[in-house]
Design a protein around this motif. Structure first.
Motif, PDB file in Angstrom:
ATOM      1  N   GLN A 169     -86.694  28.652  50.629  1.00 53.56           N
ATOM      2  CA  GLN A 169     -85.846  27.562  51.131  1.00 53.56           C
ATOM      3  C   GLN A 169     -86.612  26.228  51.153  1.00 53.56           C
ATOM      4  O   GLN A 169     -86.359  25.372  52.012  1.00 53.56           O
ATOM      5  CB  GLN A 169     -85.365  27.896  52.550  1.00 53.56           C
ATOM      6  N   GLY A 170     -87.527  26.067  50.222  1.00 47.95           N
ATOM      7  CA  GLY A 170     -88.351  24.867  50.188  1.00 47.95           C
ATOM      8  C   GLY A 170     -87.587  23.587  49.917  1.00 47.95           C
ATOM      9  O   GLY A 170     -88.124  22.496  50.096  1.00 47.95           O
ATOM     10  N   HIS A 171     -86.323  23.715  49.487  1.00 48.94           N
ATOM     11  CA  HIS A 171     -85.525  22.518  49.206  1.00 48.94           C
ATOM     12  C   HIS A 171     -85.053  21.828  50.480  1.00 48.94           C
ATOM     13  O   HIS A 171     -84.589  20.688  50.431  1.00 48.94           O
ATOM     14  CB  HIS A 171     -84.295  22.903  48.377  1.00 48.94           C
ATOM     15  N   ARG A 172     -85.166  22.500  51.600  1.00 46.72           N
ATOM     16  CA  ARG A 172     -84.721  21.885  52.863  1.00 46.72           C
ATOM     17  C   ARG A 172     -85.677  20.757  53.236  1.00 46.72           C
ATOM     18  O   ARG A 172     -86.850  21.008  53.529  1.00 46.72           O
ATOM     19  CB  ARG A 172     -84.661  22.939  53.978  1.00 46.72           C
ATOM     20  N   ASN A 173     -85.192  19.556  53.231  1.00 42.32           N
ATOM     21  CA  ASN A 173     -86.075  18.394  53.429  1.00 42.32           C
ATOM     22  C   ASN A 173     -85.584  17.407  54.474  1.00 42.32           C
ATOM     23  O   ASN A 173     -86.027  16.263  54.523  1.00 42.32           O
ATOM     24  CB  ASN A 173     -86.264  17.662  52.087  1.00 42.32           C
ATOM     25  N   VAL A 174     -84.650  17.831  55.329  1.00 41.91           N
ATOM     26  CA  VAL A 174     -84.104  16.951  56.364  1.00 41.91           C
ATOM     27  C   VAL A 174     -84.458  17.509  57.736  1.00 41.91           C
ATOM     28  O   VAL A 174     -84.335  18.719  57.977  1.00 41.91           O
ATOM     29  CB  VAL A 174     -82.573  16.805  56.229  1.00 41.91           C
ATOM     30  N   VAL A 175     -84.887  16.635  58.631  1.00 41.95           N
ATOM     31  CA  VAL A 175     -85.169  17.014  60.016  1.00 41.95           C
ATOM     32  C   VAL A 175     -84.289  16.170  60.928  1.00 41.95           C
ATOM     33  O   VAL A 175     -84.253  14.940  60.812  1.00 41.95           O
ATOM     34  CB  VAL A 175     -86.653  16.807  60.367  1.00 41.95           C
ATOM     35  N   LYS A 208     -83.071  12.353  60.102  1.00 42.65           N
ATOM     36  CA  LYS A 208     -81.680  12.027  60.381  1.00 42.65           C
ATOM     37  C   LYS A 208     -81.494  11.959  61.891  1.00 42.65           C
ATOM     38  O   LYS A 208     -81.749  12.927  62.610  1.00 42.65           O
ATOM     39  CB  LYS A 208     -80.742  13.077  59.770  1.00 42.65           C
ATOM     40  N   SER A 209     -81.056  10.819  62.386  1.00 43.12           N
ATOM     41  CA  SER A 209     -80.954  10.594  63.825  1.00 43.12           C
ATOM     42  C   SER A 209     -79.665  11.198  64.390  1.00 43.12           C
ATOM     43  O   SER A 209     -78.606  11.164  63.748  1.00 43.12           O
ATOM     44  CB  SER A 209     -80.990   9.093  64.121  1.00 43.12           C
TER      45      SER A 209
END
Length: 515
Positions: free
Chosen positions: A178-184, A206-207
């Protein structure tokens, strides 16, 4: 024997303090160069002749220009400087979010024991079994208090622990393909280091906006979740001094979306021994030993911010860690699997480990819970005493470990939050945290901690109320000119930060008047 009737009167039901101190702070201390001069030496030194060949061409070409002082002059200078320091040993620090609490002397005594103070990270493991036992015991306490499966002791600060926890989350995502997950996801009420840590590691931040009551809305988190979200970084209790009531629902939604839950544990001191974060569904959480377990603030040096990990993230914890087998304790420095490897040179800050475990053992589990409850009680006492005059952004309900006010009560007075804080210096108090959290305009964040007795809190609140009433009465000059009793007057802080003068220069000679 008759009682001494001089000095402060004795009475019942009052703190014994006046509402304002009326006393001036210590005078300014001159520079070394202003005490001595560069033409003389305060001690007798023999002349030394050293050849250029010996110095390899590095012989000094210009005068050293150090101030020459005698030993008494030098000693008195530094002692006077030390008296200008405001410290937790000299007074209350009402800094919200920073948790400046008392550092018990028992902790210091234990940290100075030869076996701990003199230990070296390169000693053979067979000679440091006691140190490893202490690290193992500290890890046990941290995992028990949080109900987690592993702990990395080596991070050197809270932000370092954040990075460690987020790196473990990234390693776990990579291991699952799942390395494509790049949003926190980061709520507005989180600590400022959270988005900085995520961005530093290459994530897109992402706020999540705060609700009107200062907490995070689970529905807003669910709406932001998606296949590209790696984690949420949520502070609980948050920087508004509030417990997140929907944290379990948030954790469930995050896990169902295939993401992980990083909880900022900077405010764990408000719930230690009362709430176990693992029961709330967190996957990783750093713990600031200085804020929760009374070790000194690091100042960039001797800090410690261990990070606890859930069962899902435990296989990705960094090395080294202590392992107990059938024989002596082992320090595992190389481990198979997807572990992070090292995140610091050696084994962490032993002095902080000793102090933190001493605090834990001297309190016991019930004592730690009582300390958390006392911290919450003190904050609510301050809020109850001030809220009739000071404005509260999120209503008059209870808070956790810190009380938050905004600047609405100062409207029309010509006094700002900064002015108010500067005036507090004149009354002998370190100012509260200002302009943070950012979700509150002109914020004043006050955290008394469990260290302060009611007498100190009453004195602080009396001064705060006196200042507020003076501002409302139109006495703005008391604030805009403050501080007037400190060794330094108010600076142009923007210019001081951008054009600091860090080097002493000899005074320029004034031109001679023409005859």
């Amino acid at each position: 024997m008759s009682m001494n009737t001089q000095g402060r009167p004795t009475g019942t039901g009052t703190s014994g303090f006046a509402s304002t101190s009326g006393s001036s702070l210590l005078p300014n201390e001159p520079l070394l160069f202003e005490i001595g001069d560069t033409e003389h030496s305060g001690v007798d030194l023999p002349d030394v002749t050293v050849s250029d060949e010996f110095l390899g061409g590095f012989k000094r070409q210009t005068p050293l220009e150090l101030a020459g002082l005698t030993e008494p002059e030098a000693m008195r200078h530094y002692v006077r400087l030390s008296r200008l320091n405001y410290s937790i040993d000299s007074g209350m620090y009402p800094l919200g979010s920073c948790t400046m609490k008392h550092n018990p002397r028992l902790n210091e005594k234990m940290a100075r024991l030869p076996g701990f103070a003199d230990v070296h990270p390169l000693q053979p493991v067979s000679t440091v079994q006691g140190a490893l036992e202490l690290m193992n015991e500290l890890a046990h306490w941290l995992m028990t208090l949080t109900n987690t499966s592993a702990v990395a002791l080596t991070p050197k600060a809270g932000a370092h622990g954040e990075m460690c926890g987020m790196m473990a989350i990234r390693a776990a995502q990579n291991a699952k393909g799942q390395g494509h997950r790049n949003v926190v996801l980061v709520p507005d009420s989180a600590h400022g280091t959270n988005p900085a840590t995520a961005a530093f590691l290459g994530y897109t931040v992402k706020s999540i906006p705060a609700r009107a009551d200062g907490t995070v809305d689970a529905s807003a988190v669910k709406a932001a979740l998606g296949p590209d979200v790696a984690a949420i970084m949520l502070t609980n209790p948050n920087t508004c001094g509030l417990f997140e009531p929907q944290i379990i629902d948030i954790a469930k939604a995050v896990h169902e979306a295939g993401a992980y839950f990083y909880c900022d544990g900077a405010n764990f001191n408000a719930i230690m021994g009362v709430v176990r974060p693992g029961d709330l569904g967190i996957d990783a959480m750093h713990i600031n030993l200085h804020k929760t377990f009374s070790t000194p603030h690091g100042g960039g040096g001797p800090g410690a911010g261990p990070v606890v990990l859930s069962e899902a993230l435990a296989p990705f914890a960094p090395v080294p860690f202590v392992r107990r087998g059938g024989g002596p304790l082992a320090l595992v420095e190389h481990a198979e699997g997807e572990r992070l490897g090292r995140i610091c040179a050696f084994n962490g800050q032993m002095g902080m480990y000793v102090r933190a475990l001493t605090y834990m053992l001297s309190h016991g589990g019930d004592g730690l819970a009582q300390a958390a409850k006392d911290a919450v009680l003190n904050a609510n006492y301050v809020k109850a005493r001030l809220q009739s005059v000071f404005s509260t952004p999120f209503g008059e309900g209870p808070c956790m470990h810190e009380a938050l006010f905004d600047d609405h009560f100062l409207e029309g007075t010509g006094v700002t939050t900064l002015d108010f804080a500067k005036a507090l210096i004149d009354e002998g108090f370190h100012p509260m945290t200002m302009y943070f959290p950012l979700v509150v305009h002109g914020a004043m964040l006050i955290e008394p901690t469990e260290s302060e007795p009611k007498q100190t809190l009453d004195h602080f609140c009396d001064v705060m109320l006196d200042l507020a009433m003076d501002a409302k009465a139109g006495n703005a000059a008391r604030f805009t000119a403050a501080p007037t009793r400190a060794p330094r007057r108010r600076l142009d802080e923007t210019r001081a930060a951008r054009q600091p003068k860090l080097k002493w220069d000899p005074p320029r000679e004034l031109p001679q008047a023409a005859e």
